[in-house]
Design a protein around this motif. Sequence first.
Motif, PDB file in Angstrom:
ATOM      1  N   ALA A 136       0.812  -1.221   0.000  1.00  0.00           N
ATOM      2  CA  ALA A 136       0.000   0.000   0.000  1.00  0.00           C
ATOM      3  C   ALA A 136       0.841   1.265   0.000  1.00  0.00           C
ATOM      4  N   PHE A 137       0.608   2.123  -0.991  1.00  0.00           N
ATOM      5  CA  PHE A 137       1.206   3.445  -1.092  1.00  0.00           C
ATOM      6  C   PHE A 137       2.733   3.412  -1.048  1.00  0.00           C
ATOM      7  N   SER A 138       3.289   2.335  -1.556  1.00  0.00           N
ATOM      8  CA  SER A 138       4.733   2.270  -1.731  1.00  0.00           C
ATOM      9  C   SER A 138       5.133   3.207  -2.864  1.00  0.00           C
ATOM     10  N   GLU A 139       6.414   3.444  -3.000  1.00  0.00           N
ATOM     11  CA  GLU A 139       6.889   4.313  -4.070  1.00  0.00           C
ATOM     12  C   GLU A 139       6.437   3.798  -5.439  1.00  0.00           C
ATOM     13  N   ARG A 140       6.451   2.465  -5.616  1.00  0.00           N
ATOM     14  CA  ARG A 140       6.043   1.908  -6.899  1.00  0.00           C
ATOM     15  C   ARG A 140       4.552   2.123  -7.129  1.00  0.00           C
ATOM     16  N   GLU A 141       3.714   1.892  -6.125  1.00  0.00           N
ATOM     17  CA  GLU A 141       2.282   2.103  -6.305  1.00  0.00           C
ATOM     18  C   GLU A 141       1.983   3.571  -6.580  1.00  0.00           C
ATOM     19  N   ASN A 142       2.687   4.471  -5.918  1.00  0.00           N
ATOM     20  CA  ASN A 142       2.447   5.895  -6.127  1.00  0.00           C
ATOM     21  C   ASN A 142       2.906   6.338  -7.513  1.00  0.00           C
ATOM     22  N   THR A 143       3.965   5.706  -8.023  1.00  0.00           N
ATOM     23  CA  THR A 143       4.368   5.958  -9.403  1.00  0.00           C
ATOM     24  C   THR A 143       3.298   5.447 -10.368  1.00  0.00           C
ATOM     25  N   ASP A 144       2.726   4.278 -10.048  1.00  0.00           N
ATOM     26  CA  ASP A 144       1.623   3.746 -10.863  1.00  0.00           C
ATOM     27  C   ASP A 144       0.510   4.768 -11.009  1.00  0.00           C
ATOM     28  N   ALA A 145       0.170   5.442  -9.910  1.00  0.00           N
ATOM     29  CA  ALA A 145      -0.974   6.363  -9.932  1.00  0.00           C
ATOM     30  C   ALA A 145      -0.794   7.435 -11.002  1.00  0.00           C
ATOM     31  N   GLY A 146       0.415   8.001 -11.077  1.00  0.00           N
ATOM     32  CA  GLY A 146       0.664   9.000 -12.113  1.00  0.00           C
ATOM     33  C   GLY A 146       0.644   8.406 -13.504  1.00  0.00           C
ATOM     34  N   GLU A 147       1.191   7.194 -13.650  1.00  0.00           N
ATOM     35  CA  GLU A 147       1.218   6.554 -14.973  1.00  0.00           C
ATOM     36  C   GLU A 147      -0.185   6.187 -15.438  1.00  0.00           C
ATOM     37  N   ILE A 148      -1.063   5.815 -14.519  1.00  0.00           N
ATOM     38  CA  ILE A 148      -2.448   5.505 -14.896  1.00  0.00           C
ATOM     39  C   ILE A 148      -3.138   6.749 -15.446  1.00  0.00           C
ATOM     40  N   VAL A 149      -2.912   7.899 -14.811  1.00  0.00           N
ATOM     41  CA  VAL A 149      -3.500   9.145 -15.309  1.00  0.00           C
ATOM     42  C   VAL A 149      -3.017   9.417 -16.730  1.00  0.00           C
ATOM     43  N   GLU A 150      -1.721   9.282 -16.958  1.00  0.00           N
ATOM     44  CA  GLU A 150      -1.190   9.572 -18.293  1.00  0.00           C
ATOM     45  C   GLU A 150      -1.708   8.577 -19.320  1.00  0.00           C
ATOM     46  N   TRP A 151      -1.909   7.331 -18.905  1.00  0.00           N
ATOM     47  CA  TRP A 151      -2.527   6.349 -19.808  1.00  0.00           C
ATOM     48  C   TRP A 151      -3.926   6.801 -20.199  1.00  0.00           C
ATOM     49  N   ALA A 152      -4.720   7.250 -19.203  1.00  0.00           N
ATOM     50  CA  ALA A 152      -6.100   7.662 -19.479  1.00  0.00           C
ATOM     51  C   ALA A 152      -6.156   8.935 -20.313  1.00  0.00           C
ATOM     52  N   ALA A 153      -5.137   9.781 -20.185  1.00  0.00           N
ATOM     53  CA  ALA A 153      -5.134  11.053 -20.929  1.00  0.00           C
ATOM     54  C   ALA A 153      -4.542  10.918 -22.329  1.00  0.00           C
ATOM     55  N   SER A 154      -3.910   9.778 -22.609  1.00  0.00           N
ATOM     56  CA  SER A 154      -3.189   9.613 -23.876  1.00  0.00           C
ATOM     57  C   SER A 154      -4.117   9.677 -25.084  1.00  0.00           C
ATOM     58  N   ALA A 155      -3.604  10.247 -26.155  1.00  0.00           N
ATOM     59  CA  ALA A 155      -4.352  10.295 -27.413  1.00  0.00           C
ATOM     60  C   ALA A 155      -4.567   8.896 -27.991  1.00  0.00           C
ATOM     61  N   GLU A 156      -3.826   7.895 -27.497  1.00  0.00           N
ATOM     62  CA  GLU A 156      -4.021   6.523 -27.943  1.00  0.00           C
ATOM     63  C   GLU A 156      -5.351   5.953 -27.478  1.00  0.00           C
TER      64      GLU A 156
END
Length: 615
Positions: free
Chosen positions: A128-148
């Motif tokens: 829970a809320f490890s550095e890796r999970e917190n990095t995931d959170a930002g990457e998920i946003v960028e995935w959802a915002a991607s033009a792809e």
Amino acid sequence: MRRSSLALLLALVTVLAGLTTVNTAAAQDSWVARGEEYPSTATESDVAIPMSDGTVLRGDVQRPADAGGNPLDGRFPVLLTITAYNKTVLNGPAAAAMGDPSYFVKRGYVQVTVDARGTGSSGGSWAAFSERENTDAGEIVEWAASAERPWSNGSVGMHGPSYMGISQLFAAANRPAGLKAIFPQVPAADTYRDVVASGGAVDVGFIPLWLGLVTGTGLIPPAYGPGEPDNALQMYLSRIQGATGFTAPMLLSATLGLDSAFDGPFYAERSPINVVDRIDVPTFLVGGEYDLFQRGTPMVFDRLRERGIPTKMIFGPWDHLQASQGTGIEDAGHGTLQELQLRWFDHYVRGLADPALDADIPPLTWHEIGSGQWHQAQDWIDEQRATTFQLSGTSLPASPGKLVADDAEPGQTTVAPVPVSGLCTRSANQWTAGLPNTIALGKLCEDNRWNDLSGAVFETEPVAEPLRMRGPINARLNMSTPTGNGMVSVSVSSVSPTGEVNRLTGGWQVLSHRALDESRSRYLDGKLIQPYHPFTKEAQNLLQPGEIAPIDVEVFPTGAVIPPGHKLRIAVQAYDVPHLLPTLRDLPAALSPLTIHTSPEHPSELTLPTIPAGR
């Protein structure tokens, strides 16, 4: 899974995940929520979301659809929720209990709900809320915002309570492309001090229940399509690894009084307050005066406001479940929870003009315990003044000690260790996330008078004018104990003319953790109102048997009034169950009495952030 087990699990998910409920009551401001634009929705389940380390997370994507349920072409703004409570449950069997997930989708948004790493249908192991999970959170946003993504217009907002609210803060701190606004309900700031070990004592009410919930929902079979993933057994093995590699070791270490019982890098990594200065998107917070994160949510509000980030907070009379669901939030005068979210996202995510937003909704809207009134302010601490009461004399079972402005009488009061102290109080409901209130048990324990018999009590004379307060409180108690250690539990209450005791808030402190970091403590008019204790192994310092030392007890923030004719009370006990218990290492010391000293050489006092009359 047997049907009875599934029913119980869904009940727990309902309580702790606390998604929004549908309420169509009109807002009291001039703004009116717009209606549905699309007749239906269509959901694609378990969409693969690859992370930078190769782990694949899974999300459900719900899109606007025509009357036949066919997803519509076109790009829409996206709302994102990251959960550890299994999206298949939240969007499936438990959806009726937790609100219609299509509310925003029918109004022109795409809703993406993602299982956090190592939970639900997502790969990896949970931490829970490890550095890796917190990095995931930002990457998920960028995935959802991607033009792809053919359904995304690149503009993303986030919402959800508790775990889902904390994930928003970590995601925003990564400053991902496309994130426009967040709406965290009941998020933490400092996980150690907020909930894991308040005052340095280990929480045994909420934390084991929460860890068990995440582990249990992770064992529900995912709704993968045929042949995907190739090895379902691998997912179950990863869940076992999460339980044995994160959950069990943390609980065991904390219970034994080992590393997890102390603050340090593990909790710093998991505390949003350490990254909140990187958040630069508009943020709407909801907090509860009886919530698990009663302490933390206002701290997040403060820090964002200090930096000029568009920030609002509604702070109401709710426990964790109530605040998560938005129960009664319309009483604050700005609309229901979903109406508030729609207004926030329409303006900041969808880009609709809303010139009356700031005029209608001030930065802070807060409920006043004791009057039931709602008030507005610009900041959490702005107009308050420090007001100090001294503990005076000796507290006896039939004769409370006094709280006075000055000229305190000397005295000593012994607080016996009563292991059932706290059992029938608002504290018990608060630190089990509001579960007792769901079955009406909480109402039976709202009068604190019987619990106060298990400790020492000091109170004022009936006040002639309303005594209003808002913010954190400090109780500085000069104490001694024959064993050199122990825990003090403090409650601040209002006593009615007929004797009912309304517990306003509470605080806790392990005596050996009394070291004070003045640079991180909060002062008002030169008086300490929010102490900061390091809670590290290195800072721990046992008292000598019989030594008298000042113990600053951080009493969690509240908004309240002592009405005319009522008394202000402080009660002190040596236990608060089922909230906190001593570690096995500290158990012998917890069985000895504590002594409160009120002499001129060793004064004890209570300092409140009071609101001047007429303000």
